[in-house]
Write an enzyme that holds these catalytic residues in place. Sequence first.
Site, PDB file in Angstrom:
ATOM      1  N   HIS A  86     -15.491   1.415   7.858  1.00 57.49           N
ATOM      2  CA  HIS A  86     -16.130   1.632   6.708  1.00 57.49           C
ATOM      3  C   HIS A  86     -16.125   0.396   5.862  1.00 57.49           C
ATOM      4  O   HIS A  86     -15.184  -0.249   6.104  1.00 57.49           O
ATOM      5  CB  HIS A  86     -15.548   2.699   5.891  1.00 57.49           C
ATOM      6  N   TYR A 123     -13.889   8.477  -4.179  1.00 62.59           N
ATOM      7  CA  TYR A 123     -12.585   8.908  -5.043  1.00 62.59           C
ATOM      8  C   TYR A 123     -13.143   9.379  -6.461  1.00 62.59           C
ATOM      9  O   TYR A 123     -13.664   8.505  -7.077  1.00 62.59           O
ATOM     10  CB  TYR A 123     -11.625   7.763  -5.273  1.00 62.59           C
ATOM     11  N   PRO A 165      -0.893   9.760  -0.919  1.00 59.94           N
ATOM     12  CA  PRO A 165      -1.807   9.428   0.031  1.00 59.94           C
ATOM     13  C   PRO A 165      -2.733   8.850  -0.883  1.00 59.94           C
ATOM     14  O   PRO A 165      -3.942   8.149   0.044  1.00 59.94           O
ATOM     15  CB  PRO A 165      -2.213  10.812   0.550  1.00 59.94           C
ATOM     16  N   LYS A 167      -1.802   4.580   2.677  1.00 55.53           N
ATOM     17  CA  LYS A 167      -0.946   3.536   3.216  1.00 55.53           C
ATOM     18  C   LYS A 167       0.055   4.226   4.156  1.00 55.53           C
ATOM     19  O   LYS A 167       0.908   3.415   4.996  1.00 55.53           O
ATOM     20  CB  LYS A 167      -0.171   2.873   1.798  1.00 55.53           C
ATOM     21  N   TYR A 183      -6.399  -2.430  -0.281  1.00 55.96           N
ATOM     22  CA  TYR A 183      -6.860  -1.117   0.343  1.00 55.96           C
ATOM     23  C   TYR A 183      -7.117  -1.501   1.824  1.00 55.96           C
ATOM     24  O   TYR A 183      -6.687  -0.620   2.829  1.00 55.96           O
ATOM     25  CB  TYR A 183      -8.212  -0.626  -0.085  1.00 55.96           C
TER      26      TYR A 183
END
Length: 407
Positions: A78, A211, A303, A307, A399
């Site tokens: 991704h 998200y 979560p 990480k 990220y």
Amino acid sequence: MTQRRETRTQVGIVGAGPAGLVLAKLLALSGIGSVVLESRDRAYVEARVRAGVLEAPTVELLREMGVAGRLDREGMPHTGIALRFAEAPGAPAADHRIDFADLVGTGITVYGQQEVVKDLLADRVDAAGLPVEFGVTGVALHDVDTDTPSITYAAADGTEHVLRCDVIAGCDGFHGVSRPLVAPEIAERVYPFSWLGVLAKAAPTTDELVYAHHDDGFALYSMRSPEVTRLYVQVPNDTDPSDWSDARIWDALHTRLACDGFTINEGEFIEKPSVTPMRSMVASPMRRGRLFLAGDAAHIVPPTGAKGMNLAIADVRVLADAVVRALRDGDDAGLDGYSETCLRRVWRAEHFSWFMTSMLHRFDPATEGGDAFGVGLQRSQLRYTVTSRAAATSLAENYVGLPHGAV
């Protein structure tokens, strides 16, 4: 009197999760012997569903270790994520893409933690014939303040063992036997909400994670394969998953993920819904004598920032280098600096996970974070993150993962 079988290895590793198995592989590549002890059986270890996002440095390391063949065939690369939110009360939600490839030149790979574990076990046990003791009980650590620590345990067949080591790695999680022996100071934050998660036999309708910030609560649209979606909704901490019917879960997902042009494929749930509390924890120091903590034994992250597994693997990369220097070259500098080195990266990941959690979740309207002022701050942060290249780059950099051993 029960006869104990005594054996010796250079590194005793407690826990056969990603941290313990990656450490064992890195040590083997440098000619350092180890024995891995695990309380569960192999079938359980390979089936437990956990994290699913691999940072770029994690993928790079697995390739360097020679265990990424299936990852490269089946993993889902991704190059971005979507932040979905309404820019004003009552307005429709819209997607704002954070383009990792454009911002930082790399991305992440979706590949389940259990798949990483399967690959590592196949490499260690099936291909190399190296020891992993499954189903052990009564694990206890001894003499960790000396140069000759040991581990006692009962094997799955009931035989009692003494494993003498040069170093012990505690990769056995927060509730394992290793952390209490270190007795670190605990810095902790417990969030006033949890995630209810499901695996659905349904093809993903988008190529990237979504998200969603919504007045009803946060939602995450993720995936594990081209045929399976991983879905989460924010719920209260006291939630009983049995109170959530399939229809109620799908209704919440449709509501919170609503966006023009977006659809959700429904399908059979592969496992029962589960509730994951949201918590941040850092244990310091991560070492006592010749005992070193790694992964969830030393730190826990919510979560939201993806990480947990990545941070555990970053720990053991540092630890492996330090152990090799100590046992092969007689240089203890890496062991002495292990805790300080890891904690710098741990706190960076903790901050990022807290940032994502605080920005995206709905807090109780009766509290400071959930009142009109708090929600206004969240929307402001979301708008800034998706309109400022500097802010978007910061999110992307964190990220996809900072280099191991660096901050």
